[in-house]
Design an enzyme around this catalytic site. Structure first.
Site, PDB file in Angstrom:
ATOM      1  N   CYS B 266       0.830  -1.211   0.000  1.00 50.97           N
ATOM      2  CA  CYS B 266       0.000   0.000   0.000  1.00 50.97           C
ATOM      3  C   CYS B 266       0.864   1.261   0.000  1.00 50.97           C
ATOM      4  CB  CYS B 266      -0.915   0.012   1.225  1.00 50.97           C
ATOM      5  SG  CYS B 266      -0.054   0.402   2.765  1.00 50.97           S
ATOM      6  N   CYS B 284      15.511  -0.244  16.952  1.00 52.24           N
ATOM      7  CA  CYS B 284      14.279  -0.121  17.746  1.00 52.24           C
ATOM      8  C   CYS B 284      14.537   0.315  19.188  1.00 52.24           C
ATOM      9  CB  CYS B 284      13.509  -1.438  17.768  1.00 52.24           C
ATOM     10  SG  CYS B 284      12.879  -1.945  16.163  1.00 52.24           S
ATOM     11  N   CYS B 324      17.193  32.991  14.463  1.00 49.34           N
ATOM     12  CA  CYS B 324      18.611  32.829  14.168  1.00 49.34           C
ATOM     13  C   CYS B 324      19.362  32.237  15.347  1.00 49.34           C
ATOM     14  CB  CYS B 324      19.200  34.182  13.802  1.00 49.34           C
ATOM     15  SG  CYS B 324      20.935  34.065  13.378  1.00 49.34           S
ATOM     16  N   HIS B 347      31.307  28.912  12.959  1.00 52.96           N
ATOM     17  CA  HIS B 347      30.103  28.534  12.233  1.00 52.96           C
ATOM     18  C   HIS B 347      29.951  29.263  10.917  1.00 52.96           C
ATOM     19  CE1 HIS B 347      29.151  26.965  16.132  1.00 52.96           C
ATOM     20  NE2 HIS B 347      28.094  26.345  15.643  1.00 52.96           N
TER      21      HIS B 347
HETATM   22 ZN   LIG Z   1      11.498  -0.478  15.142  1.00 53.62          ZN
HETATM   23 ZN   LIG Z   2      -0.170  -1.547   3.939  1.00 52.85          ZN
HETATM   24 ZN   LIG Z   3      26.518  25.304  16.795  1.00 51.58          ZN
END
Ligand SMILES: [Zn+2]
Ligand SMILES: [Zn+2]
Ligand SMILES: [Zn+2]
Ligand SMILES: [Zn+2]
Ligand SMILES: [Zn+2]
Ligand SMILES: [Zn+2]
Lengths: 149, 522
Positions: B266, B284, B324, B347
Site C-alpha cells: 500500500c 528499535c 537565528c 560557524h
Molecule cells: Zn522499530
Molecule cells: Zn499496507
Molecule cells: Zn553550533
C-alpha cells in the site's frame, strides 16, 4: 408481546413443579422474563436464617447471553457490591447457553456459602475479609439479622 | 534523460507508495512478491537458527535491507494451509486436529511435534479435541435427542455432537457461533455445554455455517487474524484500512543490530519490529528510549529552551529572539551558537559543522555552564535537529502538491512530456526519505559515545544533510534564473548525488551496527 421461546416456558414449568430447595423463583405477571427470587441463606454460613430477595431478568438473547441477576436485600459479601451486583464467572465469560436459571441460582447460593475475597467486587469488604475474617463474618451476620429477616 | 523513469523504481529508492514503477521492480518485489517461502523446506528452521540477516548473495539486496514478504488475504490463507498440510502426515491425525494443534501452539511446529510424539492423546486432549472422535457431521432421526439450549426434541431435529458428548440442534449452534464470530472469535470457540473445554473445531464450524456465508466469511477472517497475531514472523501493516500482512523472519534477537524496515504494497514503510514508521538508521531499542526521553524531558527542556540561556563568557542571561542561532551577548558582545554554545566564528563558513557537538571549543564553552545543564543542552542539540527534520519531512509532503503544479507548468512551458517531468516527484520522494533518515540519524548520534567511529558517522550525516538541503532548495524553486532543461539536469544530478549520500549513510550504519562499531550510552 413477542413469542416466549419454548425453552423459557419449560424452565418456568420445571421451576414451579420441582422447585430448588431454599429458593423460590416466580415470573412476574405479564412479564415472563422477569423473576422475583427469594433465597434462604445457606446453613452454617453468616447468612443462615436470612431470606434474601433478588431480581432475575432474561434478556432477549437468553440463553445465548446470561440472565441478569441482582440482590435487592443488602448484603455484606466480598463478591456482592452495594448495588447488589454479583461477581460470578458463569454470569460473565463462563456463561454457557446450556446453563439454566436453576443452575444460576444454585451457583449464587453456593457463593454465599463460600465467599471468595481474592476475586472481589466490593473491595472494602474483601479487604475486611482478608485482614480479619472473624470480624467480617460477624458483620455479615449482623447485616443478615438487620436486613434479611 | 530517458533513464529517469526506471531510476525512480530502483530498489534503493525510498517508498513512494502510489508510484506505478514500484510494482514492477524495486524493493517490494525483490524480497517480496516474487520470492516465496512456501516451497522452501528450510524455511521453518529459520526462526530458530538458520536466519542470515544481512549477508546475502541474492539479487542486489543492500546491506540495510531485509528480506520480507507481503501477503494479501488469499496469500495468508494459503500460508496457513501450507503449514497445516505439511504437518498432517507428520502427526498422522486428521487435518482438523492438526489445525487446532498448530493454532493452539502458536504455530510453533517444532515444539508441537516434540510434545505430540511424547504423548499424542494428551496433546490432543489438552488442545480441546478428542483423539478418536469421528469427523463431525449433522445428524437426524434420533428419538432420544433433546437440545439442551432450546429444549427441542424428537427424531426430526437436526443436530451436531462433538467428541465431548454434548449435542445441540443446528439452529442453536448457528446462533451460538454467530454470536462468538461477531465477537471476533474463531478457533477458540468452545462447545456450548456448561463448563465444557472442547473446541468446536473448524470442520464443524464450516459445516454449521454453510448456509451463513457472511458469518462464515467473518469466521475465516478471524482465523487469519489470529494466525497473523499469533506468529512472531507476521504482522499487519499498520496503515489504516490496509489489509496486507507482512512476513519477515528477522528474529527479535537481531532487532538491536538490524532495522527491519518493510515496505507494504500500500506504500507504507514501517519497522517490522516496533510497527513505527521507518526509523532507519536507529535500531528499535534506541528509538523507544529516545521517544520515552522526549516524553519525560519535554517540559523541562521546553522551559529551559524558551527561558534560560546564559552567555558562555560573561554568564549574562540571554534571550533568544527570532529564529537565528547566531547569538550576540548584549553585555560583552560575545558571539556564539545557540545550539552548541560554541563560538560563532567557527560557524560562519559551514553552518552544518554545528552537528559536531563535541568540538573542543563548543565543549569548553559548555564546561563553563553547569554539567546537568550541559547534558540538557546536549539533548536539546540533538532534539532540535531531530524535530527540525521531522518538520521538514512534513513540509516535503506538502511540497509534493506544489511539485505537481510545477510539473504541469513545465509541461506547458516546454516540450517535455509527463514522463519527462517525473524527475521532480522523484526528487521529492528522495527528499522525504532523506528527512526521515536524517531525523533518526540524530537519535543514533545522541546515544553514540564519542570516538573516531562516531566522527566518521557524523561526516556521513553532515554530507547527507548538506546535500539534502541543497536539493530541497532546488526543488522548491526549480526554474529560478534557469531554463527548464538546466533545472532538470541539475535536479537529476543532485537527486542522484543525494541518493548516493543516503545509501552511503545507510550502508555504513547497517554495517556498523552489525559489527558493533559504536558504543551506546544511556
Ligand atoms: Zn522499530
Ligand atoms: Zn499496507
Ligand atoms: Zn553550533
Ligand atoms: Zn436447540
Ligand atoms: Zn461439550
Ligand atoms: Zn556576555
Amino acid at each position: 408481546m413477542s413469542m416466549v421461546p419454548k425453552r423459557i416456558m419449560k424452565e418456568v414449568e420445571r421451576l414451579t413443579k420441582d422447585p430448588v430447595p431454599g429458593i423460590s423463583a416466580e415470573p412476574q405477571e405479564g412479564n415472563i422474563r422477569y423473576f422475583s427470587v427469594l433465597m434462604d441463606g445457606p446453613d452454617s454460613s453468616p447468612y443462615e436464617g436470612g431470606h434474601f430477595r433478588l431480581e432475575l431478568f432474561l434478556p432477549e438473547e437468553y440463553p445465548m447471553s446470561p440472565p441478569k441477576v441482582r440482590f435487592l436485600t443488602k448484603m455484606y459479601h466480598p463478591n456482592i457490591d452495594k448495588l447488589g451486583r454479583i461477581c460470578l464467572d458463569i454470569l460473565k465469560d463462563k456463561w454457557s447457553p446450556a446453563l439454566q436459571i436453576r443452575t444460576v441460582l444454585l451457583s449464587i447460593q453456593a457463593l454465599l456459602s463460600a465467599p471468595n475475597p481474592d476475586d472481589p467486587l466490593a473491595n472494602d469488604v474483601a479487604e475486611h475479609w482478608k485482614s480479619d475474617e472473624k470480624a467480617a463474618i460477624q458483620t455479615a451476620r449482623e447485616w443478615t439479622q438487620k436486613h434479611a429477616k | 534523460m530517458e533513464d529517469l523513469g526506471s531510476d525512480s523504481g530502483v530498489q534503493s529508492q525510498p517508498d513512494k507508495g502510489k508510484g506505478t514503477a514500484d510494482d514492477e521492480d524495486g524493493a517490494t518485489q525483490d524480497y517480496g512478491d516474487t520470492y516465496d517461502f512456501d516451497d522452501d523446506d528450510e524455511f521453518f528452521g529459520m526462526d530458530d537458527s538458520g536466519f542470515e540477516p544481512v549477508v546475502s548473495s541474492r539479487d542486489q539486496r543492500k546491506p540495510w535491507e531485509v528480506e520480507y514478504h507481503v501477503h494479501d488475504a488469499h496469500g495468508l490463507h494459503d500460508k496457513q494451509e501450507a503449514m497445516i498440510n505439511r504437518l498432517v502426515p507428520v502427526l498422522s491425525v486428521s487435518k482438523d486436529i492438526t489445525t487446532i494443534l498448530l493454532r493452539n501452539s502458536q504455530w510453533k511446529e517444532e515444539s508441537l511435534v516434540e510434545r505430540y510424539l511424547s504423548d499424542p492423546d494428551k496433546t490432543i486432549r489438552d488442545a480441546g479435541m478428542f483423539p478418536n472422535a469421528p469427523a463431525p457431521e449433522l445428524k437426524t432421526g434420533n428419538e432420544d435427542f433433546t437440545c439442551e439450549i432450546c429444549y427441542c426434541d424428537g427424531p426430526e431435529e437436526v443436530y451436531l455432537g462433538l467428541g465431548c458428548g454434548h449435542a445441540f440442534c443446528t439452529d442453536c449452534y448457528v446462533t451460538y457461533l454467530t454470536g462468538k464470530v461477531l465477537e471476533g472469535m474463531s478457533w477458540r470457540i468452545r462447545c456450548p455445554g456448561a463448563k465444557c473445554k472442547a473446541l468446536v473445531g473448524e470442520q464443524a464450524a464450516r459445516l454449521l455455517l454453510a448456509n451463513e456465508p457472511k458469518i462464515l466469511e467473518r469466521y475465516e477472517d478471524n482465523l487469519t487474524r489470529s494466525f497473523v497475531n499469533d506468529l512472531d514472523s507476521f504482522t499487519w501493516c499498520p496503515a489504516p484500512n490496509c489489509e496486507y500482512g507482512i512476513e519477515c523472519h528477522v528474529p527479535k534477537s537481531a532487532w538491536a543490530t538490524i532495522v527491519p524496515t518493510v515496505h507494504c504494497r500500500c506504500g507504507k514503510a514501517f519497522c517490522f519490529g516496533c510497527n513505527m514508521d521507518d526509523h532507519m538508521p536507529a535500531p528499535c531499542f534506541l528509538v523507544e528510549k529516545w521517544l520515552q526521553k522526549c516524553k519525560d524531558d519535554s517540559e523541562t527542556s521546553n522551559w529551559l529552551k524558551a527561558n534560560t540561556k546564559e552567555c558562555t563568557k560573561c554568564k549574562a542571561t540571554i534571550e533568544k529572539n527570532g529564529g537565528c542561532n547566531h547569538m550576540t551577548c548584549r553585555k560583552c558582545a560575545h558571539e556564539f551558537c545557540w545550539v552548541c554554545m560554541g563560538p560563532w566564528t567557527e560557524h560562519q563558513q559551514a553552518y552544518y559543522q554545528c552537528n559536531r557537538y563535541n568540538e573542543d571549543s563548543s565543549k569548553n564553552a559548555r564546561d563553563s555552564i553547569s554539567k546537568s545543564r550541559a547534558l540538557l543542552e546536549r539533548y536539546l542539540h540533538y532534539y532540535s535537529r531531530f524535530s527540525n527534520h521531522e518538520r521538514s519531512a512534513k513540509l516535503a509532503r506538502r511540497l509534493l502538491t506544489t511539485t505537481e503544479t510545477n510539473m504541469e507548468q513545465m509541461q506547458r512551458n516546454s516540450s517535455m512530456s509527463w514522463i519527462e517531468v517525473q524527475f521532480l516527484s522523484a526528487a521529492v520522494d528522495m527528499l522525504s526519505a532523506c528527512r526521515a533518515t536524517l531525523k533518526w540519524s540524530y537519535v543514533l548520534a545522541y546515544y553514540m559515545e564519542s570516538d573516531n567511529q562516531k566522527l566518521i558517522f557524523e561526516n556521513n550525516q553532515s554530507d547527507l544533510e548538506m546535500a539534502t538541503e541543497t536539493l530541497n532548495e532546488l526543488v522548491e524553486n526549480p526554474v529560478h534564473e534557469r531554463t527548464i532543461e538546466e533545472a532538470k539536469r541539475l535536479i537529476i544530478d543532485k537527486t542522484q548525488y543525494v541518493k548516493t549520500r543516503w545509501e552511503t549513510l545507510l550502508r555504513d550504519t547497517a554495517q556498523g551496527l552489525q559489527e558493533n562499531r559504536w558504543k551506546f550510552q544511556d
